[in-house]
Write a protein that holds these residues in place. Structure first.
Motif, PDB file in Angstrom:
ATOM      1  N   VAL A   1      25.746  31.995  40.529  1.00  0.00           N
ATOM      2  CA  VAL A   1      27.201  31.863  40.490  1.00  0.00           C
ATOM      3  C   VAL A   1      27.282  30.518  39.771  1.00  0.00           C
ATOM      4  O   VAL A   1      28.280  30.131  38.949  1.00  0.00           O
TER       5      VAL A   1
ATOM      6  N   ASP B   1      30.200  29.524  36.574  1.00  0.00           N
ATOM      7  CA  ASP B   1      31.064  28.477  36.545  1.00  0.00           C
ATOM      8  C   ASP B   1      31.148  27.890  35.282  1.00  0.00           C
ATOM      9  O   ASP B   1      31.993  27.083  34.817  1.00  0.00           O
TER      10      ASP B   1
ATOM     11  N   PHE C   1      32.988  37.039  47.611  1.00  0.00           N
ATOM     12  CA  PHE C   1      33.203  35.600  47.036  1.00  0.00           C
ATOM     13  C   PHE C   1      34.521  35.756  46.620  1.00  0.00           C
ATOM     14  O   PHE C   1      35.198  36.140  45.530  1.00  0.00           O
TER      15      PHE C   1
ATOM     16  N   LYS D   1      35.767  33.752  43.882  1.00  0.00           N
ATOM     17  CA  LYS D   1      35.069  33.720  42.441  1.00  0.00           C
ATOM     18  C   LYS D   1      35.403  35.082  41.576  1.00  0.00           C
ATOM     19  O   LYS D   1      35.640  34.801  40.494  1.00  0.00           O
TER      20      LYS D   1
END
Length: 220
Positions: A163, A167, A216, A219
């Motif tokens: 993750v 990002d 998530f 996300k």
């Protein structure tokens, strides 16, 4: 002119040098023998290494001087490893998630021409070599259905690392890495080996996207 008369004296000799008799040892002298040494001062016997012991562990083959045939090494039991990351358990063809599982970063490409898929893979390879050269992230593509192709990165040791990579990469995808694709043609996700096996079997990409969104929601 003073003249002093010194009386004549004879020194007493301990041994008569003119005598032919053997010299006797003083009977009052204590003989220095091992028996007279106190036990506390005696040195402890040294323990010798048994060079005939054949239990010596060796990881290489040893050749005897009198024979050209190598001696088979003695194999010892290896210690158990407790830090191995295992894949998430699969039960009844359902997706599962564990943060410690090995994960792949995925760029889900929808109805993208093969030439742009190749260009996207090359672009991410260049980006990783410039910014993540120490990690040596492998990039490859895999066709899941006629409409969907996965551009996969990794593997990453856990979900946190995967993750974090997304990002940093996702904001640069539109302007720097693959500006030839519009945002409606791709999306980012992560997937484990176990979930990938289920996805290939079911080809339910939308079902997996809903599952990872539940894990998530901010996300994916």
């Amino acid at each position: 002119n003073l003249n002093l008369d010194k009386p004549e004296t004879m020194d007493n000799r301990r041994v008569d040098l003119n005598s032919t008799q053997p010299v006797l040892v003083n009977p009052n002298r204590v003989m220095d023998t091992a028996a007279a040494i106190p036990s506390s001062l005696k040195a402890a016997p040294k323990k010798l290494v048994d060079i005939t012991d054949t239990r010596t562990v060796s990881t290489a083959q040893v050749t005897r001087k009198d024979s050209s045939a190598p001696v088979a090494p003695i194999i010892t039991k290896q210690p158990l490893l407790t830090n191995i990351t295992t894949a998430a358990p699969v039960d009844n063809k359902t997706y599962t998630f564990h943060v410690s599982d090995t994960q792949y970063v995925v760029v889900v490409l929808h109805n993208v021409d093969p030439i742009f898929i190749s260009e996207s893979r090359n672009a991410f390879n260049r980006f990783n070599q410039e910014n993540y050269y120490e990690q040596k992230i492998e990039v490859f593509n895999r066709k899941i259905t006629p409409a969907y192709t996965f551009l996969m990165f990794g593997p990453f040791s856990n979900a946190t690392n995967a993750v974090n990579y997304i990002d940093k990469v996702k904001p640069l995808s539109k302007t720097r890495i693959m500006p030839w694709l519009t945002p409606d043609k791709y999306s980012f996700s992560i997937i484990s080996n176990a979930n990938m096996a289920i996805l290939i079997d079911t080809q339910d990409i939308e079902g997996y996207q809903k599952f990872i969104h539940q894990v998530f929601p901010d996300k994916f």
